[in-house]
Write a protein that holds these residues in place. Structure first.
Motif, PDB file in Angstrom:
ATOM      1  N   HIS A   1      -6.034  -0.711 -12.550  1.00  0.00           N
ATOM      2  CA  HIS A   1      -6.341  -0.322 -11.169  1.00  0.00           C
ATOM      3  C   HIS A   1      -5.700  -1.267 -10.156  1.00  0.00           C
ATOM      4  O   HIS A   1      -5.592  -2.482 -10.381  1.00  0.00           O
ATOM      5  N   ALA A   2      -5.266  -0.694  -9.039  1.00  0.00           N
ATOM      6  CA  ALA A   2      -4.780  -1.450  -7.883  1.00  0.00           C
ATOM      7  C   ALA A   2      -5.589  -1.020  -6.669  1.00  0.00           C
ATOM      8  O   ALA A   2      -5.905   0.167  -6.516  1.00  0.00           O
ATOM      9  N   GLU A   3      -5.901  -1.944  -5.800  1.00  0.00           N
ATOM     10  CA  GLU A   3      -6.756  -1.637  -4.649  1.00  0.00           C
ATOM     11  C   GLU A   3      -6.065  -0.738  -3.637  1.00  0.00           C
ATOM     12  O   GLU A   3      -6.708   0.092  -2.991  1.00  0.00           O
ATOM     13  N   HIS A   4      -4.750  -0.913  -3.500  1.00  0.00           N
ATOM     14  CA  HIS A   4      -4.031  -0.180  -2.458  1.00  0.00           C
ATOM     15  C   HIS A   4      -2.738   0.408  -3.016  1.00  0.00           C
ATOM     16  O   HIS A   4      -2.128  -0.155  -3.925  1.00  0.00           O
ATOM     17  N   ASP A   5      -2.316   1.514  -2.433  1.00  0.00           N
ATOM     18  CA  ASP A   5      -1.006   2.062  -2.762  1.00  0.00           C
ATOM     19  C   ASP A   5       0.084   1.152  -2.221  1.00  0.00           C
ATOM     20  O   ASP A   5      -0.122   0.431  -1.235  1.00  0.00           O
ATOM     21  N   VAL A   6       1.241   1.195  -2.870  1.00  0.00           N
ATOM     22  CA  VAL A   6       2.369   0.353  -2.480  1.00  0.00           C
ATOM     23  C   VAL A   6       3.626   1.205  -2.411  1.00  0.00           C
ATOM     24  O   VAL A   6       3.686   2.311  -2.958  1.00  0.00           O
ATOM     25  N   ALA A   7       4.633   0.674  -1.731  1.00  0.00           N
ATOM     26  CA  ALA A   7       5.940   1.320  -1.744  1.00  0.00           C
ATOM     27  C   ALA A   7       6.529   1.209  -3.149  1.00  0.00           C
ATOM     28  O   ALA A   7       6.325   0.201  -3.838  1.00  0.00           O
TER      29      ALA A   7
ATOM     30  N   PRO B   1      10.354  -5.342 -12.272  1.00  0.00           N
ATOM     31  CA  PRO B   1       9.260  -5.690 -13.173  1.00  0.00           C
ATOM     32  C   PRO B   1       8.588  -7.006 -12.822  1.00  0.00           C
ATOM     33  O   PRO B   1       7.436  -7.241 -13.208  1.00  0.00           O
ATOM     34  N   ALA B   2       9.288  -7.872 -12.081  1.00  0.00           N
ATOM     35  CA  ALA B   2       8.733  -9.169 -11.715  1.00  0.00           C
ATOM     36  C   ALA B   2       7.862  -9.121 -10.471  1.00  0.00           C
ATOM     37  O   ALA B   2       7.275 -10.135 -10.086  1.00  0.00           O
ATOM     38  N   SER B   3       7.761  -7.973  -9.820  1.00  0.00           N
ATOM     39  CA  SER B   3       6.930  -7.862  -8.624  1.00  0.00           C
ATOM     40  C   SER B   3       5.462  -8.060  -8.991  1.00  0.00           C
ATOM     41  O   SER B   3       5.036  -7.809 -10.130  1.00  0.00           O
ATOM     42  N   LEU B   4       4.662  -8.501  -8.036  1.00  0.00           N
ATOM     43  CA  LEU B   4       3.242  -8.741  -8.300  1.00  0.00           C
ATOM     44  C   LEU B   4       2.538  -7.472  -8.764  1.00  0.00           C
ATOM     45  O   LEU B   4       1.657  -7.515  -9.633  1.00  0.00           O
ATOM     46  N   PHE B   5       2.924  -6.345  -8.195  1.00  0.00           N
ATOM     47  CA  PHE B   5       2.296  -5.077  -8.561  1.00  0.00           C
ATOM     48  C   PHE B   5       2.496  -4.790 -10.039  1.00  0.00           C
ATOM     49  O   PHE B   5       1.551  -4.453 -10.761  1.00  0.00           O
TER      50      PHE B   5
ATOM     51  N   ARG C   1      -0.046   1.822 -13.389  1.00  0.00           N
ATOM     52  CA  ARG C   1      -1.164   1.401 -12.559  1.00  0.00           C
ATOM     53  C   ARG C   1      -1.693   2.625 -11.801  1.00  0.00           C
ATOM     54  O   ARG C   1      -1.013   3.650 -11.720  1.00  0.00           O
ATOM     55  N   TRP C   2      -2.883   2.494 -11.235  1.00  0.00           N
ATOM     56  CA  TRP C   2      -3.448   3.611 -10.493  1.00  0.00           C
ATOM     57  C   TRP C   2      -4.261   3.123  -9.302  1.00  0.00           C
ATOM     58  O   TRP C   2      -4.744   1.994  -9.266  1.00  0.00           O
ATOM     59  N   THR C   3      -4.362   4.009  -8.318  1.00  0.00           N
ATOM     60  CA  THR C   3      -5.196   3.788  -7.139  1.00  0.00           C
ATOM     61  C   THR C   3      -6.114   5.001  -6.994  1.00  0.00           C
ATOM     62  O   THR C   3      -6.122   5.888  -7.851  1.00  0.00           O
ATOM     63  N   SER C   4      -6.842   5.059  -5.914  1.00  0.00           N
ATOM     64  CA  SER C   4      -7.745   6.191  -5.704  1.00  0.00           C
ATOM     65  C   SER C   4      -6.990   7.494  -5.488  1.00  0.00           C
ATOM     66  O   SER C   4      -7.576   8.577  -5.610  1.00  0.00           O
ATOM     67  N   ASP C   5      -5.690   7.407  -5.179  1.00  0.00           N
ATOM     68  CA  ASP C   5      -4.934   8.617  -4.879  1.00  0.00           C
ATOM     69  C   ASP C   5      -3.788   8.908  -5.844  1.00  0.00           C
ATOM     70  O   ASP C   5      -3.378  10.067  -5.977  1.00  0.00           O
TER      71      ASP C   5
ATOM     72  N   MET D   1       7.758   6.044 -10.807  1.00  0.00           N
ATOM     73  CA  MET D   1       7.249   7.261 -10.168  1.00  0.00           C
ATOM     74  C   MET D   1       5.808   7.057  -9.718  1.00  0.00           C
ATOM     75  O   MET D   1       5.077   6.231 -10.265  1.00  0.00           O
ATOM     76  N   LYS D   2       5.462   7.803  -8.689  1.00  0.00           N
ATOM     77  CA  LYS D   2       4.129   7.757  -8.077  1.00  0.00           C
ATOM     78  C   LYS D   2       3.636   9.200  -8.006  1.00  0.00           C
ATOM     79  O   LYS D   2       4.154  10.012  -7.244  1.00  0.00           O
ATOM     80  N   ILE D   3       2.639   9.518  -8.832  1.00  0.00           N
ATOM     81  CA  ILE D   3       2.181  10.894  -9.001  1.00  0.00           C
ATOM     82  C   ILE D   3       0.804  11.053  -8.367  1.00  0.00           C
ATOM     83  O   ILE D   3      -0.133  10.319  -8.724  1.00  0.00           O
ATOM     84  N   PRO D   4       0.637  11.993  -7.442  1.00  0.00           N
ATOM     85  CA  PRO D   4      -0.700  12.215  -6.876  1.00  0.00           C
ATOM     86  C   PRO D   4      -1.668  12.703  -7.953  1.00  0.00           C
ATOM     87  O   PRO D   4      -1.319  13.578  -8.761  1.00  0.00           O
ATOM     88  N   PHE D   5      -2.870  12.156  -7.975  1.00  0.00           N
ATOM     89  CA  PHE D   5      -3.857  12.631  -8.939  1.00  0.00           C
ATOM     90  C   PHE D   5      -4.174  14.105  -8.747  1.00  0.00           C
ATOM     91  O   PHE D   5      -4.502  14.812  -9.707  1.00  0.00           O
ATOM     92  N   THR D   6      -4.066  14.581  -7.507  1.00  0.00           N
ATOM     93  CA  THR D   6      -4.348  15.988  -7.255  1.00  0.00           C
ATOM     94  C   THR D   6      -3.363  16.907  -7.970  1.00  0.00           C
ATOM     95  O   THR D   6      -3.637  18.092  -8.151  1.00  0.00           O
ATOM     96  N   ALA D   7      -2.220  16.365  -8.397  1.00  0.00           N
ATOM     97  CA  ALA D   7      -1.234  17.174  -9.115  1.00  0.00           C
ATOM     98  C   ALA D   7      -1.573  17.327 -10.594  1.00  0.00           C
ATOM     99  O   ALA D   7      -1.046  18.226 -11.257  1.00  0.00           O
TER     100      ALA D   7
END
Length: 208
Positions: free
Chosen positions: A6-12, A17-21, A49-53, A151-157
């Motif tokens: 889990h991540a608290e916030h969405d990111v760009a 791979p070395a990024s904090l995210f 990783r995942w967020t609320s969205d 990739m960043k996939i909306p959970f609604t999808a």
């Protein structure tokens, strides 16, 4: 089992791979062929990783030879992108009907296609007309012979329910390498057949 952290916030989107995210994510590896034989030179690291969205994936793909589509279109969806080298995520939320799931593909050139798969239909590839609204980014490091895709996939999808810790999905992870005459098919869970579309062979992803 894959654990998505889990991540608290969405990111760009970023492919570093070395990024904090991405450092906070756990790695799994796509490193076998269709029959389960190890392909160590193509060992592909995948993080999620995942967020609320949204749910995110990062692929780190060592390569020898890329088979790329001429004149890539990164603005419009590319039908039959699977005929070229891509990285793919298959994800399903319906445990009662495992023949229904979603497919997301991105090429090293950042072309894309997403599909609503229904294996009950004779031509499941028609599902490419569906649009998930997912985001994606890719780059090739020709010096290191590695290409990266995120990739960043909306959970609604992929699910009608909001995400919660502990929720599981049925998934498999793939990529392809090289031209048709010398194609390599690299995957997380071996399909033990000629098609990637073997939902009985999917593994699980759990939201942590």
């Amino acid at each position: 089992m894959i654990e998505s952290v889990h991540a608290e916030h969405d990111v760009a989107l970023n492919t570093d791979p070395a990024s904090l995210f991405w450092q906070a994510a756990k790695a799994v590896y796509a490193e076998v062929d269709t029959g389960g034989q190890t392909l160590p030179e193509y060992r592909t690291e995948i993080r999620t990783r995942w967020t609320s969205d949204n749910i995110y994936f990062l692929f780190i793909c060592p390569y020898k030879s890329l088979y790329l589509k001429p004149s890539p279109d990164t603005v419009h969806e590319t039908d039959e992108l699977w005929n070229w080298n891509v990285a793919e995520v298959f994800v399903g939320s319906d445990f009662k009907d495992i023949k229904r799931y979603k497919e997301f593909e991105v090429s090293p050139q950042n072309e894309w296609v997403d599909l609503d798969i229904d294996l009950h239909k004779p031509h499941h590839e028609d599902g490419w007309l569906w649009n998930s609204g997912f985001e994606h980014s890719a780059r090739i490091d020709s010096r290191k012979h590695i290409w990266y895709m995120t990739m960043k996939i909306p959970f609604t999808a992929v699910d009608t329910r909001p995400p919660t810790p502990g929720r599981t999905f049925r998934v498999n992870l793939f990529r392809t390498e090289g031209p048709p005459s010398d194609s390599k098919e690299i995957m997380w869970q071996p399909v033990m057949g000629n098609s990637f579309h073997v939902p009985e062979r999917f593994g699980l992803l759990r939201l942590k």
